[in-house]
Write a protein that holds these residues in place. Structure first.
Motif, mmCIF file in Angstrom:
data_model
loop_
_atom_site.group_PDB
_atom_site.id
_atom_site.type_symbol
_atom_site.label_atom_id
_atom_site.label_comp_id
_atom_site.label_asym_id
_atom_site.label_seq_id
_atom_site.Cartn_x
_atom_site.Cartn_y
_atom_site.Cartn_z
ATOM 1 N N ARG A 105 94.742 170.396 32.295
ATOM 2 C CA ARG A 105 95.872 169.952 31.487
ATOM 3 C C ARG A 105 95.580 170.113 29.996
ATOM 4 O O ARG A 105 96.437 170.535 29.217
ATOM 5 N N LEU A 106 94.342 169.811 29.615
ATOM 6 C CA LEU A 106 93.975 169.937 28.203
ATOM 7 C C LEU A 106 94.029 171.403 27.763
ATOM 8 O O LEU A 106 94.530 171.725 26.680
ATOM 9 N N ALA A 107 93.519 172.270 28.615
ATOM 10 C CA ALA A 107 93.551 173.700 28.279
ATOM 11 C C ALA A 107 94.999 174.153 28.075
ATOM 12 O O ALA A 107 95.325 174.885 27.135
ATOM 13 N N ARG A 108 95.878 173.682 28.952
ATOM 14 C CA ARG A 108 97.295 174.045 28.859
ATOM 15 C C ARG A 108 97.895 173.554 27.540
ATOM 16 O O ARG A 108 98.596 174.282 26.843
ATOM 17 N N LYS A 109 97.613 172.301 27.215
ATOM 18 C CA LYS A 109 98.145 171.708 25.973
ATOM 19 C C LYS A 109 97.662 172.503 24.764
ATOM 20 O O LYS A 109 98.427 172.779 23.837
ATOM 21 N N LEU A 110 96.392 172.833 24.764
ATOM 22 C CA LEU A 110 95.833 173.589 23.624
ATOM 23 C C LEU A 110 96.507 174.953 23.517
ATOM 24 O O LEU A 110 96.860 175.402 22.427
#
Ligand code: GLA
Ligand code: ZN
Length: 677
Positions: A127-132
């Motif tokens: 999820r963090l990778a997606r947000k970034l």
């Protein structure tokens, strides 16, 4: 090209302004300009800052960094921050915490600390990778994605145990197959239910890290762990690629790192990158070898030197300073072996915690009037002048050495015949024989196309995976030169012995049968006595470690043992096979033997040295579009003379034309530009 944004050798490194008052960036940018820095690796360990709880994300601080970098002509190698989970996550979701080799469940602390099979970790990392990706997809500073950081470590928790059983079911299909592969009737270990299988650690099959009673399960756990971390990487990779398909993705690899099958991993990175931390006493040939391993991972494609220290480390026992000129020299050594970036850990030395005594471009004094900064700025200036000259150029090697991680794991799990067998040591011995003569070597996997090489060497190819023996036979048949050594061809991919005589599947190709393997104690050695008329060789050499006692089955004997009850039996054999030849080196020879042996092989193959030069002079050649760049590095502490031959060539760093006998300054580097033949 690594990225179309990087049109010179990118220069910079890890940068953590979030650990400082905001104003510091203004000063940093001023100093980056002075040093010619144009890339910064940011947000490597900032997960807790990006995400204070399950639902909240805060990126404003990172927006500012990204903007500021871009305004100042610095690109971002933007990390995904998943190399260390936040404390709140460990507190509220203990499944992210690892269980170690001793079976202890860890509490929050350190980094590279997440269980690869934790549902919480996987969910939030992806999820963090997606947000970034969504936030920075159009940011002009974004040049490269840096997933996680130095993946590694092994977990033995219950989630991992469950995932391991699933992995095993996929690999073996049935318990019957698994029991066969692990030979579980030995010591009555037959499994009747998948749930009976537990991770192999100190509580189960192991008595030490490389001491296991069941190689099969231990080997599979290595594979499973490498695959599990790779799955975590891929979760992030896929998120990034969905949003920013054109931004290259990497994850930084490590020096002689055994735990992860980098050959398998490399298929899933767009560009290989690695962190090079030799100490002042590490042989430079070994650093060169690892650069070549990195280059080999993606078929010769240039790699990123993601980290090195500008001066010293903090985590070694003795953290010597890099002597004047050495940082520059070693940076160019990376370039000479195929690096297209030169990057540091770290740009500014931190104020607290364990890395505050780690070297940095900007040191604690805070200004540019330091030896280290001056050296960094000089190099930065040179890289600007070099521009895109070397970028994307390739090294054309005709000698290859095989490196295989599964072989590494299996051989070093082996109980017997000696505890002193080290795969890296044996690889390096062969590598050095060519390195010392400035002969380019590709470090390749068993999957590579052998036909590109005149010589393929597989030191200690203990495990022969399906199809490999056949592939080697085809290669030699067609005229290739193959060299392998003692303790090769012993097992299949499950670490089960290939019955019917060593070296198993390689027996036909090598024309020999190994009957026994003798292990020498550390104080012992044997002699390699050359048979009559072996031109280019001395009369005899010495050897250590293991001595295979063998019979020829068609191979010609080039040398015999000089000691022991097997004195007079073959230690070096050569078998003609089709158009080519297959050599067997039955013991671990001294350096001078390998030097002479390498000389013979390259002579037969008509391979020329990049530069015949005195000791301490390293030379490589990078080629692109018909243009060759010869890089000459003087590792010596004194000026050294080399002969460049009669052709006039221009030296790019000093800007002069050179030819004939010249003197390279101590720790000096020359880059000669010339038309390639
Ligand atoms: C590794 C890490 C960095 C830093 C350096 C220090 O390579 O990736 O974060 O800790 O070591 O040498
Ligand atoms: Zn786990």
């Amino acid at each position: 090209m690594i990225s179309n944004k990087l049109n010179k050798i990118a220069y910079g490194g890890d940068y953590s302004p979030e650990q400082w008052p905001q104003e510091i960036m203004t000063e940093d940018m001023r100093m980056f300009k002075l040093a010619g820095i144009d890339i910064a690796t940011v947000a490597v360990f900032s997960w807790s800052l990006m995400q204070p709880d399950e639902e909240t994300y805060q990126f404003e601080w990172l927006d500012e960094i990204m903007d500021k970098l871009y305004e100042n002509g610095v690109y971002a190698c933007l990390a995904t921050s998943t190399g260390a989970h936040p404390a709140w996550m460990a507190h509220r979701h203990p499944d992210v915490l690892r269980v170690d080799f001793e079976g202890r469940k860890h509490t929050f602390g350190q980094r590279h600390n997440s269980c690869p099979n934790s549902p919480t970790y996987r969910l939030y990392a992806a999820r963090l990778a997606r947000k970034l990706a969504e936030r920075y997809k159009d940011h002009p500073a974004l040049a490269v994605w840096h997933v996680n950081n130095e993946y590694g470590g092994i977990c033995y928790c219950d989630n991992c145990a469950k995932a391991f059983r699933v992995w095993l079911q996929q690999r073996y299909g049935s318990l019957d197959q698994l029991n066969k592969a692990w030979n579980t009737r030995f010591w009555g270990h037959t499994f009747y239910d998948w749930d009976e299988i537990v991770p192999p650690n100190l509580l189960s099959e192991h008595s030490a890290e490389t001491r296991t009673t069941f190689q099969g399960i231990s080997l599979d756990y290595q594979r499973f762990n490498s695959d599990g971390l790779l799955d975590c990487y891929l979760l992030e990779y896929n998120e990034l690629k969905t949003v920013t398909p054109d931004v290259p993705v990497t994850t930084n690899m490590m020096w002689m790192f055994k735990q992860l099958d980098y050959a398998k991993w490399a298929k899933h990175v767009d560009v290989v990158s690695w962190d090079s931390y030799p100490s002042n006493t590490t042989p430079l040939s070994h650093v060169a070898m690892w650069h070549d391993v990195m280059r080999g991972l993606k078929d010769g494609q240039p790699f990123m030197l993601m980290e090195q220290t500008p001066s010293q480390q903090n985590w070694q026992a003795y953290n010597g300073l890099k002597r004047p000129g050495v940082m520059r020299l070693w940076s160019y050594q990376a370039v000479a072996h195929g690096a297209d970036t030169v990057m540091f850990f770290q740009l500014r030395r931190s104020v607290g915690a364990c890395e505050k005594y780690h070297g940095a471009v900007i040191e604690h004094v805070g200004h540019e009037h330091t030896r280290v900064f001056r050296e960094c700025a000089t190099l930065g200036g040179e890289l600007q002048v070099l521009g895109d000259k070397l970028l994307g150029s390739r090294i054309e090697a005709r000698v290859a050495i095989i490196i295989d991680w599964e072989n590494w794991w299996a051989m070093e799990f082996s109980s017997g015949p000696t505890i002193d067998l080290s795969y890296m040591t044996e690889l390096a011995k062969y590598y050095v024989a060519f390195y010392d003569q400035n002969i380019a070597v590709d470090m390749i996997s068993v999957e590579a196309d052998f036909s590109r090489y005149d010589v393929v060497i597989a030191p200690v190819l203990y495990m022969v995976k399906p199809g490999v023996a056949d592939k080697l036979e085809r290669y030699v048949e067609a005229g290739g030169r193959f060299v392998t050594t003692f303790f090769s061809g012993i097992v299949n991919e499950s670490d089960l012995v290939t019955l019917g005589g060593y070296p198993g599947e390689l027996r036909k190709l090598l024309g020999i049968w190994v009957e026994e393997i003798d292990a020498l104690f550390p104080h012992m050695s044997n002699r390699i006595v050359m048979t009559e008329g072996r031109e280019g060789f001395k009369k005899e050499y010495s050897s250590t470690l293991l001595c295979d006692i063998l019979h020829t089955e068609g191979a010609e004997v080039w040398a015999e043992y000089g000691e022991e009850f097997y004195k007079g039996t073959p230690v070096l054999t050569r078998n003609s096979f089709g158009q080519g030849e297959a050599w067997y080196v039955a013991s671990s020879p001294d350096k001078s033997f390998l030097a002479d042996f390498a000389t013979l092989l390259v002579k037969q193959a008509g391979i020329e040295s990049v530069l015949a030069a005195p000791e301490g002079i390293e030379a490589t050649r990078r080629v692109k579009d018909g243009q060759a760049y010869t890089m000459i590095l003087n590792h010596n502490d004194s000026e050294t003379e080399v002969n460049l031959g009669s052709n006039q060539r221009s030296e790019l760093l000093g800007g002069q034309a050179v030819s004939g006998a010249v003197k390279i300054p101590a720790k000096g580097v020359w880059i000669l530009e010339e038309a390639s033949q």
